[in-house]
Scaffold this motif. Structure first.
Motif, mmCIF file in Angstrom:
data_model
loop_
_atom_site.group_PDB
_atom_site.id
_atom_site.type_symbol
_atom_site.label_atom_id
_atom_site.label_comp_id
_atom_site.label_asym_id
_atom_site.label_seq_id
_atom_site.Cartn_x
_atom_site.Cartn_y
_atom_site.Cartn_z
ATOM 1 N N PRO A 36 3.213 -2.193 -8.933
ATOM 2 C CA PRO A 36 2.262 -1.142 -9.278
ATOM 3 C C PRO A 36 1.932 -0.078 -8.388
ATOM 4 N N PHE A 37 2.176 -0.015 -7.225
ATOM 5 C CA PHE A 37 2.079 0.927 -6.193
ATOM 6 C C PHE A 37 3.332 1.850 -6.136
ATOM 7 N N ALA A 38 4.391 1.449 -6.682
ATOM 8 C CA ALA A 38 5.861 1.877 -6.421
ATOM 9 C C ALA A 38 5.755 3.569 -6.927
ATOM 10 N N ALA A 39 5.171 3.930 -7.705
ATOM 11 C CA ALA A 39 5.363 5.558 -8.231
ATOM 12 C C ALA A 39 4.145 6.264 -7.271
ATOM 13 N N LEU A 40 3.315 5.608 -6.763
ATOM 14 C CA LEU A 40 2.492 6.393 -5.910
ATOM 15 C C LEU A 40 3.192 6.472 -4.459
ATOM 16 N N ALA A 41 3.708 5.447 -4.187
ATOM 17 C CA ALA A 41 4.277 5.351 -2.809
ATOM 18 C C ALA A 41 5.633 6.338 -2.755
ATOM 19 N N ASP A 42 6.394 6.377 -3.718
ATOM 20 C CA ASP A 42 7.408 7.485 -3.902
ATOM 21 C C ASP A 42 6.875 8.884 -3.607
ATOM 22 N N LEU A 43 5.728 9.064 -4.251
ATOM 23 C CA LEU A 43 5.332 10.451 -4.117
ATOM 24 C C LEU A 43 4.735 10.683 -2.554
ATOM 25 N N LEU A 44 4.192 9.821 -1.980
ATOM 26 C CA LEU A 44 3.609 10.099 -0.698
ATOM 27 C C LEU A 44 4.358 9.971 0.375
ATOM 28 N N ALA A 45 5.653 9.431 0.165
ATOM 29 C CA ALA A 45 6.920 9.269 1.062
ATOM 30 C C ALA A 45 7.427 10.556 1.530
ATOM 31 N N ALA A 46 6.997 11.489 0.900
ATOM 32 C CA ALA A 46 7.598 12.944 1.433
ATOM 33 C C ALA A 46 6.923 13.215 2.732
ATOM 34 N N GLU A 47 5.658 12.680 2.959
ATOM 35 C CA GLU A 47 5.143 13.139 4.413
ATOM 36 C C GLU A 47 4.529 12.028 5.277
ATOM 37 N N ARG A 48 4.906 10.750 4.504
ATOM 38 C CA ARG A 48 4.285 9.707 5.445
ATOM 39 C C ARG A 48 5.180 8.496 5.279
ATOM 40 N N THR A 49 5.187 7.341 6.339
ATOM 41 C CA THR A 49 5.821 6.144 6.188
ATOM 42 C C THR A 49 4.610 5.459 5.289
ATOM 43 N N VAL A 50 5.219 4.891 4.167
ATOM 44 C CA VAL A 50 4.290 4.373 3.074
ATOM 45 C C VAL A 50 4.904 2.807 3.072
ATOM 46 N N ILE A 51 3.616 1.629 3.176
ATOM 47 C CA ILE A 51 4.079 0.473 3.338
ATOM 48 C C ILE A 51 3.249 -0.055 2.119
ATOM 49 N N THR A 52 4.269 -0.936 1.287
ATOM 50 C CA THR A 52 3.409 -1.762 0.167
ATOM 51 C C THR A 52 3.925 -3.130 0.393
ATOM 52 N N HIS A 53 3.484 -4.018 -0.176
ATOM 53 C CA HIS A 53 3.709 -5.521 0.110
ATOM 54 C C HIS A 53 2.951 -6.411 -1.017
ATOM 55 N N ASP A 54 3.646 -7.420 -0.985
ATOM 56 C CA ASP A 54 2.815 -8.541 -2.064
ATOM 57 C C ASP A 54 2.215 -9.282 -1.240
ATOM 58 N N PRO A 55 0.708 -9.572 -1.532
ATOM 59 C CA PRO A 55 -0.321 -10.046 -0.497
ATOM 60 C C PRO A 55 0.098 -11.731 -0.450
ATOM 61 N N ARG A 56 -0.542 -12.360 0.362
ATOM 62 C CA ARG A 56 0.139 -13.690 0.705
ATOM 63 C C ARG A 56 -0.287 -14.403 -0.480
ATOM 64 N N GLY A 57 0.850 -15.260 -0.726
ATOM 65 C CA GLY A 57 0.789 -16.311 -1.844
ATOM 66 C C GLY A 57 1.213 -15.816 -3.204
ATOM 67 N N ILE A 58 1.258 -14.474 -3.271
ATOM 68 C CA ILE A 58 1.516 -13.811 -4.574
ATOM 69 C C ILE A 58 3.148 -13.363 -4.642
ATOM 70 N N GLY A 59 3.797 -13.178 -5.709
ATOM 71 C CA GLY A 59 4.960 -12.861 -5.908
ATOM 72 C C GLY A 59 6.155 -13.421 -4.875
ATOM 73 N N ARG A 60 6.484 -12.437 -4.171
ATOM 74 C CA ARG A 60 7.505 -12.796 -3.032
ATOM 75 C C ARG A 60 6.963 -12.928 -1.800
ATOM 76 N N SER A 61 5.779 -13.230 -1.856
ATOM 77 C CA SER A 61 5.318 -13.738 -0.339
ATOM 78 C C SER A 61 4.641 -15.055 -0.360
ATOM 79 N N PRO A 62 5.763 -16.172 -0.357
ATOM 80 C CA PRO A 62 5.104 -17.464 -0.256
ATOM 81 C C PRO A 62 4.339 -17.943 0.790
ATOM 82 N N LEU A 63 3.573 -19.082 0.676
ATOM 83 C CA LEU A 63 2.865 -19.667 1.641
ATOM 84 C C LEU A 63 3.455 -20.995 1.908
ATOM 85 N N ASP A 64 3.383 -21.326 3.081
ATOM 86 C CA ASP A 64 3.685 -22.846 3.455
ATOM 87 C C ASP A 64 2.924 -23.893 2.812
#
Length: 273
Positions: A36-64
């Motif tokens: 959901p942050f992708a469009a906002l991140a694309d806009l802000l990437a013109a002037e910043r390094t924008v980091i988005t992620h899946d929080p722990r245990g959600i989506g592509r961020s599995p927990l042991d």
């Protein structure tokens, strides 16, 4: 163009995406993943390094250990680990919804790593005068999940949060949930909703620390539970909320308008030494 990475952590892995160049800005949600942050991140990437992620245990961020709770403190430590892995000493941070609670915890746990923190509509129920009633309502939602399943729990959650039913706000019916959707719903109700809403912001540390903390509130969020939580937290911090376009998901509803307000907030508060 986003670069995708996975960081191995002590108890799992963190999927994250990096866009642009320049000063670091982290966008974080909970339970929302990076998408959901992708469009906002694309806009802000013109002037910043924008980091988005899946929080722990959600989506592509599995927990042991999938049974481990997701607390704001653990999620805050994950953000520090991401900055370490990407080579950034400091960053600005936008957290929305549960991610705003993560951001508040990060401002206390890792103040040397952060400049400006924007907490957009944090569901910090413990700051409300009726905190005990809200705590009981959250417990009832979690019990509904375990008794009746995710669909019933989401309906109870939405009603308590002030969101209208889909048929009343013009949204299309939700598609049949995928296996990942079901896993993420379980994480949210069984391991994340309680620890997130029970977080008590350390107002004294937030007010006296080096991090500039800004509370954000959606222009269309009147009637939502996160309206009074945001206003109460801002008042406790001795400020007023900054109004962003849209509602609780304004960053996805109007990414261009949201980016304009966020740029203004960040430009007014450069990282402090």
């Amino acid at each position: 163009m986003a670069e995708s990475h996975t960081l191995k952590t002590a108890d799992g892995a963190l999927y994250h995406e990096v866009r642009g160049s320049g000063p670091a800005l982290v966008l974080t949600g909970a339970p929302m993943d990076a998408k959901p942050f992708a469009a906002l991140a694309d806009l802000l990437a013109a002037e910043r390094t924008v980091i988005t992620h899946d929080p722990r245990g959600i989506g592509r961020s599995p927990l042991d250990d999938p049974g481990r709770d997701s607390t704001p403190e653990l999620r805050a430590d994950d953000l520090a680990a991401l900055l370490d892995a990407l080579g950034f000493e400091r960053a600005d941070l936008l957290g929305s919804s549960g991610g705003a609670v993560t951001a508040l915890a990060a401002a206390v746990r890792h103040p040397a790593r952060l400049g400006t923190v924007v907490a957009h509509e944090p569901p910090v129920l413990e700051v409300l005068p009726d905190a005990a009633r809200q705590r009981a309502a959250t417990d009832a939602i979690i019990a509904t999940y375990h008794r009746d399943g995710a669909a019933a729990a989401f309906a109870a959650f939405a009603a308590n949060a002030g969101f209208p039913p889909p048929e009343e706000d013009g949204r299309a019916p939700e598609p049949e949930p995928t296996e990942q959707d079901r896993a993420d719903a379980h994480r949210f109700f069984a391991h994340e909703l309680g620890p997130t809403t029970r977080h008590v912001p350390d107002v004294a540390a937030l007010r006296s620390g080096p991090v500039r903390v800004v509370v954000g509130l959606g222009a269309a969020s009147s009637g939502l539970l996160t309206d009074p939580t945001s206003r109460a937290l801002a008042a406790a911090l001795g400020t007023g909320p900054v109004v962003f376009p849209g509602g609780h998901g304004g960053f996805a509803e109007d990414p261009a308008g949201f980016a304009d307000v966020l740029r203004h907030v960040l430009d007014r508060g450069p990282a402090r030494d």
